[in-house]
Design a protein around this motif. Structure first.
Motif, PDB file in Angstrom:
ATOM      1  N   CYS A  19       0.880  -1.165   0.000  1.00 32.52           N
ATOM      2  CA  CYS A  19       0.000   0.000   0.000  1.00 32.52           C
ATOM      3  C   CYS A  19       0.923   1.223   0.000  1.00 32.52           C
ATOM      4  O   CYS A  19       1.910   1.244   0.746  1.00 32.52           O
ATOM      5  CB  CYS A  19      -0.876   0.028   1.250  1.00 32.52           C
ATOM      6  SG  CYS A  19      -1.955  -1.405   1.436  1.00 32.52           S
ATOM      7  N   THR A  20       0.606   2.220  -0.795  1.00 36.42           N
ATOM      8  CA  THR A  20       1.492   3.391  -0.895  1.00 36.42           C
ATOM      9  C   THR A  20       0.708   4.683  -0.736  1.00 36.42           C
ATOM     10  O   THR A  20      -0.332   4.871  -1.374  1.00 36.42           O
ATOM     11  CB  THR A  20       2.230   3.393  -2.253  1.00 36.42           C
ATOM     12  OG1 THR A  20       3.021   2.211  -2.344  1.00 36.42           O
ATOM     13  CG2 THR A  20       3.141   4.606  -2.379  1.00 36.42           C
ATOM     14  N   LEU A  21       1.235   5.556   0.126  1.00 34.53           N
ATOM     15  CA  LEU A  21       0.617   6.856   0.374  1.00 34.53           C
ATOM     16  C   LEU A  21       1.597   7.960  -0.020  1.00 34.53           C
ATOM     17  O   LEU A  21       2.751   7.967   0.439  1.00 34.53           O
ATOM     18  CB  LEU A  21       0.273   6.983   1.869  1.00 34.53           C
ATOM     19  CG  LEU A  21      -0.354   8.301   2.316  1.00 34.53           C
ATOM     20  CD1 LEU A  21      -1.777   8.435   1.757  1.00 34.53           C
ATOM     21  CD2 LEU A  21      -0.369   8.404   3.840  1.00 34.53           C
ATOM     22  N   ALA A  57      -6.874  -1.541   7.161  1.00 36.66           N
ATOM     23  CA  ALA A  57      -7.684  -2.649   6.640  1.00 36.66           C
ATOM     24  C   ALA A  57      -7.063  -3.228   5.372  1.00 36.66           C
ATOM     25  O   ALA A  57      -7.014  -4.457   5.201  1.00 36.66           O
ATOM     26  CB  ALA A  57      -9.113  -2.160   6.361  1.00 36.66           C
ATOM     27  N   ASP A  58      -6.566  -2.371   4.488  1.00 36.14           N
ATOM     28  CA  ASP A  58      -5.955  -2.853   3.242  1.00 36.14           C
ATOM     29  C   ASP A  58      -4.693  -3.669   3.527  1.00 36.14           C
ATOM     30  O   ASP A  58      -4.426  -4.680   2.876  1.00 36.14           O
ATOM     31  CB  ASP A  58      -5.601  -1.674   2.317  1.00 36.14           C
ATOM     32  CG  ASP A  58      -6.839  -1.018   1.725  1.00 36.14           C
ATOM     33  OD1 ASP A  58      -7.904  -1.671   1.676  1.00 36.14           O
ATOM     34  OD2 ASP A  58      -6.734   0.159   1.321  1.00 36.14           O
ATOM     35  N   LEU A  59      -3.908  -3.225   4.507  1.00 30.91           N
ATOM     36  CA  LEU A  59      -2.692  -3.975   4.839  1.00 30.91           C
ATOM     37  C   LEU A  59      -3.038  -5.355   5.385  1.00 30.91           C
ATOM     38  O   LEU A  59      -2.296  -6.326   5.188  1.00 30.91           O
ATOM     39  CB  LEU A  59      -1.853  -3.198   5.865  1.00 30.91           C
ATOM     40  CG  LEU A  59      -1.096  -1.989   5.328  1.00 30.91           C
ATOM     41  CD1 LEU A  59      -0.565  -1.136   6.479  1.00 30.91           C
ATOM     42  CD2 LEU A  59       0.058  -2.428   4.428  1.00 30.91           C
ATOM     43  N   ASN A  60      -4.152  -5.445   6.084  1.00 31.20           N
ATOM     44  CA  ASN A  60      -4.552  -6.718   6.696  1.00 31.20           C
ATOM     45  C   ASN A  60      -5.457  -7.565   5.806  1.00 31.20           C
ATOM     46  O   ASN A  60      -5.845  -8.663   6.187  1.00 31.20           O
ATOM     47  CB  ASN A  60      -5.265  -6.444   8.032  1.00 31.20           C
ATOM     48  CG  ASN A  60      -4.282  -5.994   9.097  1.00 31.20           C
ATOM     49  OD1 ASN A  60      -3.125  -6.422   9.095  1.00 31.20           O
ATOM     50  ND2 ASN A  60      -4.733  -5.145  10.009  1.00 31.20           N
ATOM     51  N   ASP A  61      -5.787  -7.048   4.631  1.00 28.75           N
ATOM     52  CA  ASP A  61      -6.664  -7.775   3.704  1.00 28.75           C
ATOM     53  C   ASP A  61      -5.911  -8.982   3.143  1.00 28.75           C
ATOM     54  O   ASP A  61      -4.896  -8.821   2.459  1.00 28.75           O
ATOM     55  CB  ASP A  61      -7.076  -6.822   2.577  1.00 28.75           C
ATOM     56  CG  ASP A  61      -8.098  -7.443   1.648  1.00 28.75           C
ATOM     57  OD1 ASP A  61      -8.269  -8.676   1.668  1.00 28.75           O
ATOM     58  OD2 ASP A  61      -8.733  -6.683   0.900  1.00 28.75           O
ATOM     59  N   THR A  62      -6.401 -10.173   3.408  1.00 31.56           N
ATOM     60  CA  THR A  62      -5.676 -11.382   3.000  1.00 31.56           C
ATOM     61  C   THR A  62      -5.949 -11.778   1.541  1.00 31.56           C
ATOM     62  O   THR A  62      -5.306 -12.671   1.017  1.00 31.56           O
ATOM     63  CB  THR A  62      -6.057 -12.559   3.918  1.00 31.56           C
ATOM     64  OG1 THR A  62      -7.486 -12.654   3.965  1.00 31.56           O
ATOM     65  CG2 THR A  62      -5.496 -12.354   5.313  1.00 31.56           C
ATOM     66  N   GLY A  68       3.755  -4.560   2.931  1.00 34.62           N
ATOM     67  CA  GLY A  68       3.844  -3.445   3.870  1.00 34.62           C
ATOM     68  C   GLY A  68       3.353  -2.142   3.279  1.00 34.62           C
ATOM     69  O   GLY A  68       2.690  -2.102   2.240  1.00 34.62           O
ATOM     70  N   LEU A  69       3.698  -1.053   3.982  1.00 35.35           N
ATOM     71  CA  LEU A  69       3.258   0.297   3.627  1.00 35.35           C
ATOM     72  C   LEU A  69       4.454   1.122   3.162  1.00 35.35           C
ATOM     73  O   LEU A  69       5.508   1.110   3.806  1.00 35.35           O
ATOM     74  CB  LEU A  69       2.624   0.957   4.860  1.00 35.35           C
ATOM     75  CG  LEU A  69       2.234   2.427   4.725  1.00 35.35           C
ATOM     76  CD1 LEU A  69       1.084   2.602   3.729  1.00 35.35           C
ATOM     77  CD2 LEU A  69       1.820   2.990   6.097  1.00 35.35           C
ATOM     78  N   SER A  70       4.265   1.853   2.067  1.00 31.62           N
ATOM     79  CA  SER A  70       5.282   2.793   1.596  1.00 31.62           C
ATOM     80  C   SER A  70       4.769   4.216   1.769  1.00 31.62           C
ATOM     81  O   SER A  70       3.627   4.515   1.423  1.00 31.62           O
ATOM     82  CB  SER A  70       5.608   2.543   0.116  1.00 31.62           C
ATOM     83  OG  SER A  70       6.239   1.291  -0.026  1.00 31.62           O
ATOM     84  N   LEU A  71       5.621   5.077   2.321  1.00 32.00           N
ATOM     85  CA  LEU A  71       5.265   6.477   2.572  1.00 32.00           C
ATOM     86  C   LEU A  71       6.184   7.362   1.751  1.00 32.00           C
ATOM     87  O   LEU A  71       7.404   7.349   1.942  1.00 32.00           O
ATOM     88  CB  LEU A  71       5.417   6.795   4.066  1.00 32.00           C
ATOM     89  CG  LEU A  71       4.501   5.983   4.987  1.00 32.00           C
ATOM     90  CD1 LEU A  71       4.927   6.134   6.447  1.00 32.00           C
ATOM     91  CD2 LEU A  71       3.054   6.430   4.810  1.00 32.00           C
ATOM     92  N   SER A  72       5.582   8.122   0.817  1.00 32.23           N
ATOM     93  CA  SER A  72       6.377   8.966  -0.055  1.00 32.23           C
ATOM     94  C   SER A  72       5.639  10.300  -0.217  1.00 32.23           C
ATOM     95  O   SER A  72       4.758  10.634   0.545  1.00 32.23           O
ATOM     96  CB  SER A  72       6.589   8.242  -1.393  1.00 32.23           C
ATOM     97  OG  SER A  72       7.479   8.957  -2.207  1.00 32.23           O
ATOM     98  N   LYS A  93       2.449  -0.659  13.111  1.00 32.84           N
ATOM     99  CA  LYS A  93       3.273  -1.571  13.902  1.00 32.84           C
ATOM    100  C   LYS A  93       2.442  -2.349  14.917  1.00 32.84           C
ATOM    101  O   LYS A  93       2.714  -3.506  15.205  1.00 32.84           O
ATOM    102  CB  LYS A  93       4.387  -0.782  14.619  1.00 32.84           C
ATOM    103  CG  LYS A  93       5.495  -0.341  13.672  1.00 32.84           C
ATOM    104  CD  LYS A  93       6.213  -1.565  13.113  1.00 32.84           C
ATOM    105  CE  LYS A  93       6.954  -1.259  11.826  1.00 32.84           C
ATOM    106  NZ  LYS A  93       7.554  -2.438  11.184  1.00 32.84           N
ATOM    107  N   LEU A  94       1.416  -1.697  15.449  1.00 35.47           N
ATOM    108  CA  LEU A  94       0.585  -2.364  16.465  1.00 35.47           C
ATOM    109  C   LEU A  94      -0.466  -3.287  15.858  1.00 35.47           C
ATOM    110  O   LEU A  94      -0.765  -4.347  16.402  1.00 35.47           O
ATOM    111  CB  LEU A  94      -0.136  -1.307  17.313  1.00 35.47           C
ATOM    112  CG  LEU A  94       0.675  -0.651  18.421  1.00 35.47           C
ATOM    113  CD1 LEU A  94      -0.124   0.494  19.040  1.00 35.47           C
ATOM    114  CD2 LEU A  94       1.014  -1.676  19.506  1.00 35.47           C
ATOM    115  N   GLU A  95      -1.038  -2.876  14.728  1.00 34.44           N
ATOM    116  CA  GLU A  95      -2.236  -3.560  14.226  1.00 34.44           C
ATOM    117  C   GLU A  95      -2.000  -4.425  12.990  1.00 34.44           C
ATOM    118  O   GLU A  95      -2.898  -5.167  12.587  1.00 34.44           O
ATOM    119  CB  GLU A  95      -3.332  -2.518  13.915  1.00 34.44           C
ATOM    120  CG  GLU A  95      -3.767  -1.726  15.145  1.00 34.44           C
ATOM    121  CD  GLU A  95      -4.791  -0.650  14.820  1.00 34.44           C
ATOM    122  OE1 GLU A  95      -5.665  -0.883  13.989  1.00 34.44           O
ATOM    123  OE2 GLU A  95      -4.688   0.451  15.406  1.00 34.44           O
TER     124      GLU A  95
END
Ligand code: SF4
Length: 157
Positions: A19-21, A57-62, A68-72, A93-95
């Motif tokens: 996922c990228t933001l 939710a998207d990160l945990n969507d199986t 992981g997540l990319s932040l740019s 990190k927690l969820e």
């Protein structure tokens, strides 16, 4: 914090499917910047709690496994973004078990403030430094110019 774009499925920005933001706000003004429309902190759209929840939710969507997540951006470590980015990385990190976080910033690792460093400690991969046109290299993975450094943050601590 404002953001310009969010891609729930992205295979370009970092290892694996992610996922990228892309956030708003950048003060570096690199010559040849590919993303000048993100420079103003009030450009783009407001980053809401609803979008933050959607990212988790998207990160945990199986159905499509995300690495992981990319932040740019823009620059996730712009001072206007620090509070929201800190909240987001803490939640990931927690969820989100076994998800990594990659973060691109125009600041060099050595120049980071204590607040910026506290965020970087929670990410897994940091790509630092301004884009320098005379060092542009299209063969490089995940960075635009050869002055930029990829840090595996666990190796720094
Ligand atoms: S750090 Fe990135 S977004 Fe900011 S001016 Fe440089 S290339 Fe553009």
């Amino acid at each position: 914090m404002n953001y310009h774009a969010y891609y729930p499925v992205d295979v370009v920005n970092g290892e694996g499917t992610r996922c990228t933001l892309f956030v708003s706000g950048c003060e570096h003004q690199c010559k040849g910047c590919y993303n000048q429309s993100t420079w103003r902190v009030d450009s783009g759209h407001l980053f809401t709690k609803e979008l933050e929840d959607q990212i988790i939710a998207d990160l945990n969507d199986t159905r499509i496994k995300k690495r992981g997540l990319s932040l740019s951006g823009g620059d996730p470590l712009h001072h206007a973004n620090l509070f929201a980015i800190k909240e987001l990385v803490q939640r990931v990190k927690l969820e989100c078990l076994d998800k990594d976080i990659w973060l691109w910033t125009g600041y060099t690792f050595k120049s980071l403030s204590p607040t910026q460093r506290a965020i970087v400690k929670q990410v897994d991969v940091l790509i630092d430094g301004k884009f320098e046109q005379d060092k542009k290299d299209l063969t490089l993975k995940w960075r635009g110019s050869s002055n930029q450094i990829i840090y595996w943050v666990r190796d720094l601590t």
